[in-house]
Enzyme design. Structure first.
Site, PDB file in Angstrom:
ATOM      1  N   CYS A  23       0.788  -1.231   0.000  1.00 24.76           N
ATOM      2  CA  CYS A  23       0.000   0.000   0.000  1.00 24.76           C
ATOM      3  C   CYS A  23       0.822   1.284   0.000  1.00 24.76           C
ATOM      4  O   CYS A  23       0.272   2.373  -0.095  1.00 24.76           O
ATOM      5  CB  CYS A  23      -0.954  -0.009   1.193  1.00 24.76           C
TER       6      CYS A  23
ATOM      7  N   HIS B 222      -3.366   7.925   5.833  1.00 23.85           N
ATOM      8  CA  HIS B 222      -3.514   6.626   5.187  1.00 23.85           C
ATOM      9  C   HIS B 222      -4.927   6.120   5.530  1.00 23.85           C
ATOM     10  O   HIS B 222      -5.636   5.640   4.656  1.00 23.85           O
ATOM     11  CB  HIS B 222      -2.446   5.665   5.682  1.00 23.85           C
TER      12      HIS B 222
ATOM     13  N   HIS C 102      -9.825   1.651  -0.430  1.00 22.43           N
ATOM     14  CA  HIS C 102      -8.377   1.482  -0.328  1.00 22.43           C
ATOM     15  C   HIS C 102      -7.898   0.870  -1.633  1.00 22.43           C
ATOM     16  O   HIS C 102      -8.214  -0.286  -1.941  1.00 22.43           O
ATOM     17  CB  HIS C 102      -8.034   0.572   0.838  1.00 22.43           C
TER      18      HIS C 102
END
Lengths: 85, 386, 215
Positions: B148, B281, B316
């Site tokens: 990520c 995030h 995400h």
């Protein structure tokens, strides 16, 4: 109950790749997480898979694992309580 | 940029400024979880994407389509001419790569050769090379795969190669399309929320997966001036560190995140109080938001800047996350807007951090953007108004 | 100036350190058997090893071999050690395992422990966790060992806050596997390293190609 506990020990060693652990090393009442076997969060998820795979028990909320997976004995008791021993 | 909130940057901006989420029911991906989970899906079918890319190569997959489209949009928007003799690099990142197609034919491939072509387009480097071919006249390509934080690392590498005189400019970013592989995998980790995710909320249950491709053109000052280009924003700080705690969970005190944020600040020359906004995030998982919250407090103390996670808009998007969030940060700087942390009601009890929950019109000059990946890979970027 | 101060190479069921074969197992042993045997040979106690996937075990062991007789971890600040790894197959070997586990509707038990390893950079995480290394880290996917990329990237890192780097190649794809790890440090931190080669592309390649494997 003892037979289930012994069976669980072998299943856990296999499911969690605990290659350096023998069944006789695991005490039924010793904590599985933290000290004791020192399992981690991924191991907890694998135990959830183990319950489903071998005993047909589905756990929806990973937080329930905290009480169920305290020790081999609590696991065995849970399985028995679900009528899946 | 192409994502659940729009097929290009302009559409994304419309959604962001209207607090319009792109997360909803799954329409295009065939998965057993179709009716169980929400996702930030791009609102175009593979056929629509193929038509846009104008390529009917049957082995191209959703990942490659969206990568090519987003990269091309970035190049056109920047006004660079890759034939002008300056050295252009393409630094992309992906975790899914061609899996979306390969998984469809996986079992069949053992029996027949009909879809052997998907094996060519499967690996991580393939979409990067296709971007390079699509843009044309590219001197350097490489692919990063660090989960990520991948696209943040691509931004960093682009900046560094320019700084060290190895490139004049770089097209940097990331791409990940939805796939059964990731749905099933994240589900076994039990970190998906069956409902709309709630970043930084006390009652958050997990993340919503999303898909996207995001690319930016980074140029050195000399190259930019030479061709008379105009900067949208400046990268003034970046850092990467390893949390060294667990393969997929973040340390409770957010150690790696703290290091990344501190070192990015150090590089930028800014003090914590000079950061106007943090794009977190903020995946909405119990673990990340707690950990990232702790790191934020460790660095900013009681003076935490305005912050939000935009993942309740896009989901995400894994390897693309850092690049679409970099673009969102640039939009924020250009328009003096802070986009809201949607779906928030109750702050995390022990942290008491409250994000911006409504669109805010306010001067924004500096932004910190965080991206933390599995494997303990923590990256932070700092952008400044041009 | 940066120097390569130690390297290890694992291939063909053999482990070489600084050009010398230090461990070999039967040619017929499977990768899994070889990795277990190499782990035992090292004599370390790290139960987490057994949970790792093949790529992580390989990268982890190769790094342990490269570090074994070196002062690397003592001479350098753990928060300033970078880790740069690369390969061509990404996490494909484990991806296949995960894919298999979700392909059969009648036997559907995907494993979280398998999924965790469906990213190539987890091997970096494992090395970092083992030694508490919190410096910069990156994972690149390229067709073959890219000495130019590693050389350039190392210089870029060492020019910033990084003081030492663990880097190389860790690849597992079906029956093919190979790991090559080398340690890079500055002049100041070179203590009793057995090799001392200036960091440059040609030297990386020379060391990579150097080992005389027994056949």
């Amino acid at each position: 109950m003892d037979a289930l506990i012994e069976k669980l020990k072998t299943q856990i060693i296999e499911q969690l790749n605990l290659a350096e652990v023998k069944p006789e090393d695991i005490q039924p009442d010793a904590p599985l997480f933290g000290e004791g076997l020192g399992l981690d969060s991924i191991d907890a998820l694998e135990l959830i898979v183990l319950l489903e795979k071998h005993y047909g028990i589905k756990i929806e909320d990973p937080k329930d694992g905290k009480t169920i997976f305290q020790s081999i004995r609590t696991m065995a008791e849970y399985i028995k309580a679900q009528g899946k021993a | 940029m192409i994502s659940a909130i729009g097929n290009n940057v302009h559409e994304a901006f419309q959604s962001l400024s209207n607090s319009q989420t792109g997360i909803g029911k799954i329409n295009h991906l065939t998965t057993r979880y179709k009716d169980e989970f929400l996702a930030g899906e791009i609102k175009l079918s593979n056929k629509d994407l193929a038509d846009l890319v104008k390529d009917n190569n049957p082995d191209l997959n959703r990942n490659s389509y969206i990568a090519m489209l987003a990269a091309k949009e970035a190049v056109i928007h920047s006004g660079i001419d890759t034939k002008d003799g300056m050295r252009t690099g393409v630094i992309s990142s992906t975790t899914v790569a061609g899996m979306g197609k390969t998984e469809l034919y996986y079992k069949e491939l053992f029996e027949k050769d009909d879809h052997l072509g998907v094996l060519d387009t499967h690996d991580c480097g393939d979409s990067t090379e296709r971007i390079a071919d699509y843009i044309g006249n590219v001197d350097y390509v490489t692919t990063i795969s660090t989960a990520c934080s991948s696209a943040a690392n691509a931004v960093m590498l682009g900046c560094r190669m320019i700084k060290h005189g190895l490139l004049d400019r770089a097209v940097v970013g990331g791409v990940d399309a939805l796939s059964k592989f990731t749905f099933n995998g994240f589900n076994t980790l039990m970190i998906l929320d069956r409902e709309w995710c709630k970043p930084f909320d006390e009652n958050r249950k997990g993340l919503n997966l999303g898909e996207a491709a995001g690319f930016l053109v980074i140029e050195g000052e000399n190259a930019l001036n030479k061709r008379g280009g105009k900067a949208l924003a400046e990268v003034i700080g970046y850092a990467n560190a390893n949390d060294a705690y667990h393969q997929t969970a973040s340390s409770p005190e957010g150690y790696g995140a703290t290091l990344a944020i501190q070192q990015a600040l150090q590089m930028s020359g800014l003090t914590p109080s000079q950061i106007d906004y943090i794009n977190m995030h903020g995946t909405g998982t119990p673990n990340n938001d707690q950990s990232e919250g702790m790191a934020t407090k460790a660095v900013f103390g009681n003076q935490v800047p305005k912050f939000s996670s935009t993942k309740a808009f896009t989901g995400h998007t894994l390897a693309a996350a850092a690049s679409i969030e970099a673009i969102i940060s640039v939009l924020s700087l250009q328009n003096n807007m802070i986009f809201p942390n949607l779906n928030f009601t109750t702050p995390i009890a022990e942290l008491n951090l409250i994000p911006e929950t409504k669109l805010l019109l306010t001067p924004v000059n500096t932004i910190l953007s965080n991206s933390f990946g599995f494997g303990g890979n923590c990256s932070s970027l700092i952008f400044k108004k041009a | 100036m940066s120097y390569i101060t130690s390297y290890a190479h694992i291939k063909n069921n053999q482990v070489s350190v600084n050009g010398t074969i230090v461990f070999a197992s039967d040619k017929t042993a499977s990768l899994s058997e070889f990795l277990s045997a190499a782990y035992k040979f090292l004599g370390i106690s790290y139960p987490k090893f057994h949970k790792m996937d093949a790529q992580c075990k390989l990268g982890f062991l190769c790094t342990e071999f490269a570090l074994k007789d070196s002062d690397f971890l003592i001479s350098n600040d753990l928060s300033k050690i970078g880790i740069i790894l690369s390969n061509s197959a990404s996490s494909l070997e484990t991806d296949r395992q995960h894919q298999l586990s979700i392909s059969d509707k009648s036997n559907y038990f995907p494993s979280p422990a398998v999924f965790v390893y469906t990213l190539p950079n987890i091997v970096i995480g494992e090395i970092a966790i083992r030694h508490k290394i919190t410096g910069e880290n990156a994972f690149f996917v390229s067709e073959k060992l890219d000495a130019e990329l590693l050389d350039n990237y190392t210089r870029i890192l060492m020019n910033a806050a990084t003081e030492a780097v663990i880097e190389g190649w860790t690849e597992v794809d079906r029956s093919h596997y190979e790991a090559f790890i080398f340690l890079v440090e500055t002049q100041e931190n070179r203590n009793k390293s057995s090799i001392f080669k200036p960091l440059k592309q040609s030297n990386i390649l020379e060391l990579y190609n150097q080992t005389t494997w027994t056949h």
